[in-house]
Design a protein around this motif. Structure first.
Motif, short mmCIF file in Angstrom:
data_model
loop_
_atom_site.label_atom_id
_atom_site.label_comp_id
_atom_site.label_asym_id
_atom_site.label_seq_id
_atom_site.Cartn_x
_atom_site.Cartn_y
_atom_site.Cartn_z
N THR A 40 0.18 1.79 11.30
CA THR A 40 -0.91 2.01 10.34
C THR A 40 -2.23 2.05 11.09
O THR A 40 -2.42 1.34 12.08
N ASP B 51 -3.75 5.56 1.69
CA ASP B 51 -4.01 4.60 0.63
C ASP B 51 -4.97 5.23 -0.37
O ASP B 51 -5.43 6.36 -0.21
N LYS C 137 0.81 -1.22 0.00
CA LYS C 137 0.00 0.00 0.00
C LYS C 137 0.84 1.27 0.00
O LYS C 137 0.50 2.26 -0.65
N ASN D 183 -14.55 1.85 6.55
CA ASN D 183 -13.99 2.45 5.33
C ASN D 183 -14.25 3.96 5.22
O ASN D 183 -14.25 4.52 4.12
N SER E 41 -6.45 2.15 10.16
CA SER E 41 -7.51 2.09 9.14
C SER E 41 -8.86 2.02 9.84
O SER E 41 -8.98 1.47 10.95
N THR F 62 -5.38 -1.41 13.68
CA THR F 62 -4.03 -0.82 13.74
C THR F 62 -2.97 -1.92 13.67
O THR F 62 -3.19 -3.04 14.12
N SER G 44 -8.85 5.45 3.50
CA SER G 44 -9.38 4.83 4.72
C SER G 44 -8.27 4.28 5.60
O SER G 44 -8.54 3.75 6.68
N GLU G 45 -7.03 4.39 5.13
CA GLU G 45 -5.89 3.89 5.90
C GLU G 45 -4.74 4.88 5.77
O GLU G 45 -4.50 5.44 4.70
N THR G 46 -4.04 5.09 6.86
CA THR G 46 -2.91 6.02 6.87
C THR G 46 -1.76 5.43 7.66
O THR G 46 -1.92 4.42 8.37
N ARG G 47 -0.60 6.06 7.58
CA ARG G 47 0.60 5.59 8.27
C ARG G 47 1.17 6.69 9.14
O ARG G 47 1.02 7.88 8.82
N TYR H 190 -11.41 0.86 14.75
CA TYR H 190 -10.18 0.98 13.98
C TYR H 190 -9.39 -0.34 13.98
O TYR H 190 -9.50 -1.14 14.91
#
Length: 794
Positions: free
Chosen positions: A459, A545, A60, A465, A461, A587, A549-552, A585
């Protein structure tokens, strides 16, 4: 058992030589295609949950270990010449093929609000060389008002700055990386010379490149040392250039086969597989020693070269076969660890140990059948006074001082047991490098000034979503960053939240006080400037992403070791779970450094299982020879005791258990069992063929006939493995030293303790036991009872 093979080999010499030559030529051609591995060692298996998380993260967000860093510390850096030279260095690196991006204080991006287009524009703060010191001072002032870069690109408190160089992912794990890193290093060194500054280099691409280069260098070094050491020891023992030359030819063929098999199996040269060629030399030479000692011994008895060669294969062929099987088992059990690195090493090493035996059993009798018979000076070593005197003392101790032998062994084991209690299990990413190595020292520079260069990733998410850019989620990420900032081992976190703070500061004209996470109202107002659907500039794409809906959250960390990492995760993981409820969430905590250090723990658990498997499999071999539980215990103990002593030494000398050192135990047990096989097969032969069934006499004969070869082999193995202590990798050096000591102790154990066990067995058997209703099973073709390998009837 080897009667027919012996005759077949000598009757078909030309055919077998042609076959060996053709196979060697083919393997040589395959070896020419061999490649180096440019990836970091894959320790965890593909089905491991942590490895799956890491693989999903990379799919991703891309490779996390793709950044190389250059760092300097200089209070006068912001002067015209130094700043402009740093700018030139960044431009030169950026233009290199294979480089994706360069970020430094001379190449920083600032965000500017564009009201006419209702978007944020990213512009270089210094798009060209500065023309005056005033211009540099102006840029310096702007940089000091950009909190986003503080602790990331520069550290005001230590006057340190770095250049972050991102590699093209497609070229990161290829041969091209070596040349790119070399060019960057040359340019960085030139900057250091021109400005009289020490330039420090680190980051995963550089560390991996440095390790790859050392692997290539050391493989060549160890091959050369293995040849020189074994040749010298062989000449000292045999006093014959013919023996030295043709023994080395045999193992040279084995080396070619080993390299060819690596390529044939589709494997690449790694830090472990690079050790296989010199290992084949060191492990293969004992085959020649036992065979040639037997050949010369037989020839000295009856003077017939042909008969001596046939008898050599008949008597030594099966013994060396079993000995090589036990050695191969010591390597092959590594295949069951599930780790790709060890699976490849274990499979290739075990296959080539047996292949080298096949080469030896074919080539040695054929080659020496074409040579002239050994002369008197070549067989003098069989009666060497010093060796014979040593064997005399061994025989004397075994027969008359068994209790003292046992007492000494018990005392040593008690001392070793205390040492084992001091063993520690800890691994570091670069702990195999010496503390004075430039790679290690440079990494410590970045740990001191920027908290490290090893990537750690979080991560987050949403379960439904929803976009992670919702204010409530952003607030949670901001809270997590504050928690992470409290850990001294971690660098400043970077996430989409920091990007929003950066743009919010630009939204308000660049004022420093606005470097904060805006409220919901301001976020809504800013969103029209960064909304991708309206064709505006893409923002934060490396932190989100495609579905948003997902981050780092990315941090860099110091090389704190596996134990401290475990403790750290036990603290961090609950904090993450408390901030991000599992019902809302999902993680994960991952990253290159975390996967590597978790791999250490995984290997320790699996290598212990492999060690137990090796003991079990070798015990099965002993069962085929000696159908007695007592004899199995007698044969296994002399090979286990050296491992206990080695573990004790590791505790006393503070050598930690890690993948490179724990390998010692399964490998050493397999090789040490060779000596047991050599001794017990000869002892078994004496008991079967002697008219007087006396254990003590059989033991004495065995000591004198196999003792010399066992001593020769032990010396070869000691010096052969000791060459690895010249390695720059601490683990490889420790492996060489510890294996050398272990195998030397194993020789003493098998030459002194093993026969002492057998002599004690005889003393337990009374005359009545010999003459009464048979307590032991025996060969129906012999009238006398065999006491060595017979099972007590219930």
């Amino acid at each position: 058992m080897f009667n027919k093979p012996a005759k077949y080999i000598l009757r078909n010499r030309v055919l077998l030589l042609i076959i060996i030559s053709v196979v060697t030529a083919f393997m040589g051609w395959e070896a020419s295609k061999i490649e180096l591995s440019y990836e970091f060692a894959k320790i965890l298996p593909a089905n491991d949950p942590d490895y799956k998380d890491y693989a999903e993260f990379k799919s991703k967000f891309g490779e996390d270990g793709s950044v190389m860093v250059l760092g300097i510390r200089d209070s006068s850096f912001f002067t015209l010449k130094k700043y402009n030279d740093w700018w030139k260095l960044g431009e030169d690196v950026r233009k290199m093929d294979g480089i994706e991006a360069v970020v430094s204080v001379a190449r920083l991006y600032v965000v500017q609000r564009n009201d006419s287009m209702r978007r944020f524009d990213m512009k270089l703060l210094s798009p060209q060389l500065c023309s005056s010191q005033a211009e540099v001072d102006s840029i310096h002032a702007v940089i000091n008002d950009l909190p986003f870069y503080d602790g990331f690109v520069f550290n005001k408190s230590t006057n340190s700055t770095l250049m972050a160089i991102t590699f093209d992912k497609t070229k990161l794990n290829t041969k091209n990386r070596l040349e790119i890193v070399k060019q960057i290093q040359e340019r960085a060194d030139q900057y250091g010379v021109d400005n009289k500054i020490d330039v420090h280099i680190s980051g995963m691409p550089f560390i991996r490149t440095a390790i790859t280069g050392k692997v290539v260098k050391e493989m060549k070094l160890f091959l050369l040392l293995a040849v020189l050491v074994t040749a010298l020891v062989l000449f000292i023992f045999f006093r014959s250039l013919q023996v030295v030359f043709f023994s080395l030819i045999v193992v040279a063929v084995g080396v070619v086969w080993s390299l060819g098999s690596i390529a044939l199996l589709g494997y690449k040269i790694t830090i472990l597989s690079g050790l296989i060629p010199p290992l084949i030399i060191v492990i293969g030479i004992p085959n020649s020693i036992f065979m040639l000692n037997k050949y010369q011994s037989e020839f000295s008895r009856h003077g017939s070269q042909g008969a001596a060669l046939v008898r050599m294969v008949q008597r030594i062929g099966f013994t060396t076969f079993l000995a090589n099987v036990t050695t191969a088992i010591g390597f092959f059990v590594l295949y069951f660890t599930g780790s790709r690195l060890l699976m490849e090493f274990g499979l290739v090493a075990s296959l080539n140990v047996m292949a080298t035996w096949v080469i030896s059993i074919i080539l040695i009798p054929i080659v020496f059948s074409y040579l002239s018979p050994p002369k008197v000076k070549h067989i003098k070593h069989l009666e060497a006074p010093r060796t014979q005197k040593t064997l005399y003392y061994v025989d004397h101790w075994v027969r008359f001082h068994t209790r003292k032998i046992y007492a000494v062994v018990v005392v040593i084991l008690i001392i070793s047991g205390y040492g084992m209690s001091k063993l520690d299990n800890v691994g570091f990413v670069v702990d195999d490098l010496p503390y004075n190595d430039p790679v290690y020292l440079d990494m410590k520079f970045f740990e001191k000034n920027f908290k490290g260069v090893l990537p750690l990733e979080f991560t987050v998410s949403t379960r439904n979503n929803e976009s992670v850019l919702q204010p409530v989620t952003l607030q949670k990420i901001n809270r997590l960053e504050k928690e992470l900032s409290h850990f001294d081992e971690l660098s400043k976190p970077i996430s989409v939240v920091d990007g929003i703070k950066f743009t919010y500061q630009a939204f308000h004209g660049g004022e420093r006080k606005y470097y904060i996470l805006p409220g919901a109202m301001d976020l809504a107002e800013m969103s029209s400037f960064i909304d991708d659907k309206k064709g505006k500039t893409q923002m934060f794409k490396s932190f989100l992403d495609s579905a948003k809906s997902e981050t780092r959250i990315s941090v860099q960390m110091a090389d704190i070791g596996s134990k401290r990492m475990d403790a750290l995760m036990k603290v961090i993981r609950p904090k993450v779970d408390s901030i991000f409820p599992k019902e809302d969430y999902s993680t994960t905590v991952t990253g290159n450094s975390l996967i590597f250090l978790k791999g250490n723990k995984y290997l320790l658990e699996n290598l212990i299982e492999s060690m137990l498997l090796a003991i079990f499999l070798i015990s099965l071999i002993m069962i085929t020879l000696f159908m007695s539980v007592r004899m199995i215990l007698i044969s296994i103990l002399p090979s286990i005791i050296p491992l206990i002593i080695t573990a004790g030494l590791m505790g006393y000398f503070h050598i930690a258990l890690k993948p490179s050192t724990i390998l010692i135990f399964s490998i050493a047990f397999g090789i040490a069992s060779d000596q047991t096989i050599y001794f017990l097969t000869k002892y078994r032969h004496e008991m079967r063929n002697s008219k007087v069934k006396s254990i003590s006499k059989a033991v004495r004969t065995t000591i004198y006939e196999t003792g010399m070869s066992m001593i020769y082999t032990a010396v070869i193995l000691f010096f052969g493995f000791f060459i690895f202590s010249a390695s720059d990798f601490g683990g490889t050096a420790a492996l060489g030293k510890l294996l050398s000591v272990t195998l030397l102790v194993a020789m003493c154990s098998n030459l002194i303790l093993l026969p002492a066990f057998l002599v004690s067995l005889e003393r337990r058997l009374t005359t009545k036991a010999f003459l009464s209703e048979p307590l032991f099973e025996y060969d129906s073709e012999e009238s006398d009872i065999e006491l060595d390998d017979l099972e007590v009837k219930k």
